[in-house]
Scaffold this motif. Structure first.
Motif, PDB file in Angstrom:
ATOM      1  N   ASN A 172       0.739  -1.199  -0.097  1.00 49.19           N
ATOM      2  CA  ASN A 172      -0.038  -0.051   0.177  1.00 49.19           C
ATOM      3  C   ASN A 172       0.954   1.280  -0.281  1.00 49.19           C
ATOM      4  OD1 ASN A 172      -1.633   2.007   2.152  1.00 49.19           O
ATOM      5  ND2 ASN A 172      -2.808   1.315   0.446  1.00 49.19           N
ATOM      6  N   LEU A 173       2.087   1.137   0.714  1.00 47.67           N
ATOM      7  CA  LEU A 173       3.006   2.450   0.678  1.00 47.67           C
ATOM      8  C   LEU A 173       3.319   2.888  -0.756  1.00 47.67           C
ATOM      9  CD1 LEU A 173       4.649   4.450   2.256  1.00 47.67           C
ATOM     10  CD2 LEU A 173       6.323   2.540   2.579  1.00 47.67           C
ATOM     11  N   THR A 174       4.009   1.585  -1.333  1.00 47.95           N
ATOM     12  CA  THR A 174       4.558   1.806  -2.646  1.00 47.95           C
ATOM     13  C   THR A 174       3.474   2.380  -3.823  1.00 47.95           C
ATOM     14  OG1 THR A 174       4.069  -0.316  -3.168  1.00 47.95           O
ATOM     15  CG2 THR A 174       6.358   0.055  -2.333  1.00 47.95           C
ATOM     16  N   ASP A 175       2.283   1.953  -3.548  1.00 45.49           N
ATOM     17  CA  ASP A 175       1.182   2.303  -4.470  1.00 45.49           C
ATOM     18  C   ASP A 175       0.926   3.772  -4.208  1.00 45.49           C
ATOM     19  OD1 ASP A 175       1.015  -0.149  -5.482  1.00 45.49           O
ATOM     20  OD2 ASP A 175      -0.687  -0.723  -4.084  1.00 45.49           O
ATOM     21  N   ARG A 176       0.979   4.223  -2.912  1.00 42.19           N
ATOM     22  CA  ARG A 176       0.783   5.618  -2.473  1.00 42.19           C
ATOM     23  C   ARG A 176       1.766   6.665  -3.308  1.00 42.19           C
ATOM     24  NH1 ARG A 176      -2.223   6.946   2.728  1.00 42.19           N
ATOM     25  NH2 ARG A 176      -3.049   8.593   1.404  1.00 42.19           N
ATOM     26  N   ILE A 177       2.982   5.943  -2.847  1.00 43.71           N
ATOM     27  CA  ILE A 177       4.118   6.905  -3.495  1.00 43.71           C
ATOM     28  C   ILE A 177       4.210   7.006  -5.072  1.00 43.71           C
ATOM     29  CG2 ILE A 177       6.479   6.862  -3.821  1.00 43.71           C
ATOM     30  CD1 ILE A 177       6.843   5.357  -1.036  1.00 43.71           C
ATOM     31  N   ALA A 178       3.729   6.030  -5.656  1.00 45.92           N
ATOM     32  CA  ALA A 178       3.555   6.314  -7.178  1.00 45.92           C
ATOM     33  C   ALA A 178       2.444   7.090  -7.614  1.00 45.92           C
ATOM     34  CB  ALA A 178       3.406   4.685  -7.737  1.00 45.92           C
ATOM     35  N   ALA A 179       1.423   7.083  -6.797  1.00 42.91           N
ATOM     36  CA  ALA A 179       0.310   8.024  -6.924  1.00 42.91           C
ATOM     37  C   ALA A 179       0.528   9.522  -6.738  1.00 42.91           C
ATOM     38  CB  ALA A 179      -0.918   7.814  -6.100  1.00 42.91           C
ATOM     39  N   ILE A 180       1.355   9.618  -5.578  1.00 41.88           N
ATOM     40  CA  ILE A 180       1.955  10.978  -5.201  1.00 41.88           C
ATOM     41  C   ILE A 180       2.828  11.316  -6.321  1.00 41.88           C
ATOM     42  CG2 ILE A 180       3.169  12.455  -3.528  1.00 41.88           C
ATOM     43  CD1 ILE A 180       2.064  10.564  -1.531  1.00 41.88           C
ATOM     44  N   ALA A 181       3.810  10.682  -6.652  1.00 40.11           N
ATOM     45  CA  ALA A 181       4.725  10.939  -7.871  1.00 40.11           C
ATOM     46  C   ALA A 181       4.225  11.407  -9.039  1.00 40.11           C
ATOM     47  CB  ALA A 181       5.562   9.986  -8.155  1.00 40.11           C
ATOM     48  N   LYS A 182       3.003  10.558  -9.497  1.00 34.46           N
ATOM     49  CA  LYS A 182       2.228  10.979 -10.764  1.00 34.46           C
ATOM     50  C   LYS A 182       1.676  12.461 -10.357  1.00 34.46           C
ATOM     51  CE  LYS A 182      -1.550   9.239 -13.625  1.00 34.46           C
ATOM     52  NZ  LYS A 182      -2.723   8.168 -13.627  1.00 34.46           N
ATOM     53  N   ALA A 183       0.854  12.592  -9.297  1.00 36.90           N
ATOM     54  CA  ALA A 183       0.375  13.969  -9.014  1.00 36.90           C
ATOM     55  C   ALA A 183       1.154  15.030  -9.224  1.00 36.90           C
ATOM     56  CB  ALA A 183      -0.278  13.920  -7.688  1.00 36.90           C
ATOM     57  N   MET A 184       2.614  14.939  -8.886  1.00 35.42           N
ATOM     58  CA  MET A 184       3.550  15.751  -8.782  1.00 35.42           C
ATOM     59  C   MET A 184       4.375  15.960 -10.117  1.00 35.42           C
ATOM     60  SD  MET A 184       5.199  15.109  -4.968  1.00 35.42           S
ATOM     61  CE  MET A 184       6.648  16.500  -5.132  1.00 35.42           C
ATOM     62  N   GLY A 185       3.898  14.896 -11.082  1.00 33.03           N
ATOM     63  CA  GLY A 185       4.398  15.142 -12.522  1.00 33.03           C
ATOM     64  C   GLY A 185       5.991  14.480 -12.316  1.00 33.03           C
ATOM     65  N   ARG A 186       5.914  13.718 -11.526  1.00 26.29           N
ATOM     66  CA  ARG A 186       7.391  12.871 -11.321  1.00 26.29           C
ATOM     67  C   ARG A 186       7.085  11.324 -11.644  1.00 26.29           C
ATOM     68  NH1 ARG A 186      11.068  16.130  -8.852  1.00 26.29           N
ATOM     69  NH2 ARG A 186      12.601  14.329  -9.517  1.00 26.29           N
ATOM     70  N   SER A 187       8.300  10.937 -11.930  1.00 25.28           N
ATOM     71  CA  SER A 187       8.139   9.314 -12.258  1.00 25.28           C
ATOM     72  C   SER A 187       8.522   8.692 -10.705  1.00 25.28           C
ATOM     73  CB  SER A 187       9.510   8.928 -13.351  1.00 25.28           C
ATOM     74  OG  SER A 187       9.616   7.482 -13.059  1.00 25.28           O
ATOM     75  N   PRO A 188       8.043   7.632 -10.495  1.00 25.36           N
ATOM     76  CA  PRO A 188       8.123   6.798  -9.195  1.00 25.36           C
ATOM     77  C   PRO A 188       9.573   6.488  -8.980  1.00 25.36           C
ATOM     78  CG  PRO A 188       6.066   6.137 -10.252  1.00 25.36           C
ATOM     79  CD  PRO A 188       6.651   7.127 -11.325  1.00 25.36           C
ATOM     80  N   ALA A 189      10.181   6.347  -9.966  1.00 24.44           N
ATOM     81  CA  ALA A 189      11.617   6.146  -9.850  1.00 24.44           C
ATOM     82  C   ALA A 189      12.452   7.287  -9.497  1.00 24.44           C
ATOM     83  CB  ALA A 189      12.189   5.786 -11.528  1.00 24.44           C
ATOM     84  N   ASP A 190      12.010   8.168  -9.366  1.00 29.08           N
ATOM     85  CA  ASP A 190      12.646   9.695  -8.754  1.00 29.08           C
ATOM     86  C   ASP A 190      12.396   9.371  -7.264  1.00 29.08           C
ATOM     87  OD1 ASP A 190      13.466  10.270 -11.280  1.00 29.08           O
ATOM     88  OD2 ASP A 190      11.703  11.681 -11.678  1.00 29.08           O
TER      89      ASP A 190
END
Length: 250
Positions: A172-190
């Motif tokens: 759940n943590l990694t899914d939320r990080i990916a969603a936050i990165a998308k909202a910020m216009g960033r890649s989850p890899a960053d």
């Protein structure tokens, strides 16, 4: 002013207003984001914790204690016979006087009159044998009384579920990080995890030891009386885990 300039003026004003309302890109490089997450796992209960008790009252303290000792021994033997897997522990042996309810005369210092003695004891039973539980309790109730019953998880199951809820919470943590990165216009890899803090959510407080049971009223029982088997539904336990991570974007 020429007609050409008059026609161009509204277009210039519109372009100027659009520039004023245009959003300036937010720089997220090096940003530190705190991300909470939660994982939950449900598991059918596979352990029962029953408390049996006996209480006797008699004018003769010795007679009351003798009956309690005898019935507790009989009840313990019955439980051991019906369920060899059960873990037994006796506790809470008590003896206290019963005083007369008649009003005492005001004059004089005569203490309240003792009319009887009440003696009792508790027997804790922990067992994973839920299939035989109704039969075990019914057999024991020929001598003892059922004071309380609750269901939970064995230690082995709790350890197994602990691994599962950690995995669910981290997913759940990694899914939320990916969603936050998308909202910020960033890649989850960053996103780079700076700190990960796992802590109990308190959702399984029902597994903590129950508070001391209240003493039940004395009941007259005969060993020859057959007791119908009670019906029990073990239910399930919900275990949750909360995790908080600090994530820094490159």
């Amino acid at each position: 002013m020429s007609r050409f300039l008059i026609r161009l003026l509204p277009l210039a004003l519109s372009a100027w207003v659009a520039c004023l309302h245009a959003q300036v890109p937010v720089q997220t490089a090096g940003a530190l984001v705190v991300v909470p997450a939660y994982g939950e796992v449900r598991q059918p209960n596979d352990e029962a914790r029953a408390t049996l008790m006996i209480e006797e009252q008699d004018k003769d303290k010795t007679a009351a204690a003798s009956r309690v000792n005898q019935k507790m021994r009989q009840g313990t033997e019955i439980v051991r016979k019906e369920d060899p897997q059960a873990v037994l522990k006796t506790r809470g042996y008590y003896t206290y006087p019963v005083y007369s309810d008649e009003p005492q005369p005001r004059q004089g210092s005569r203490p309240p009159q003792i009319i009887a003695w009440r003696v009792g004891q508790y027997l804790d039973v922990v067992t994973p044998n839920l299939e035989a539980l109704p039969r075990t309790v019914a057999s024991a109730q020929r001598v003892l009384a059922l004071n309380s019953l609750r269901f939970g998880l064995t230690e082995a199951t709790t350890r197994k579920i602990d691994e599962q809820r950690i995995a669910v919470a981290y997913r759940n943590l990694t899914d939320r990080i990916a969603a936050i990165a998308k909202a910020m216009g960033r890649s989850p890899a960053d996103a780079v995890m700076d700190t990960v803090d796992f802590e109990a959510s308190g959702a399984y407080a029902q597994e903590a030891h129950a508070s001391k049971a209240m003493r039940a009223a004395p009941m007259a029982m005969q060993e020859s009386v057959e007791v119908q088997e009670p019906s029990f539904e073990p239910g399930e336990t919900t275990l949750g885990l909360r995790v908080v991570a600090k994530v820094r974007f490159k």
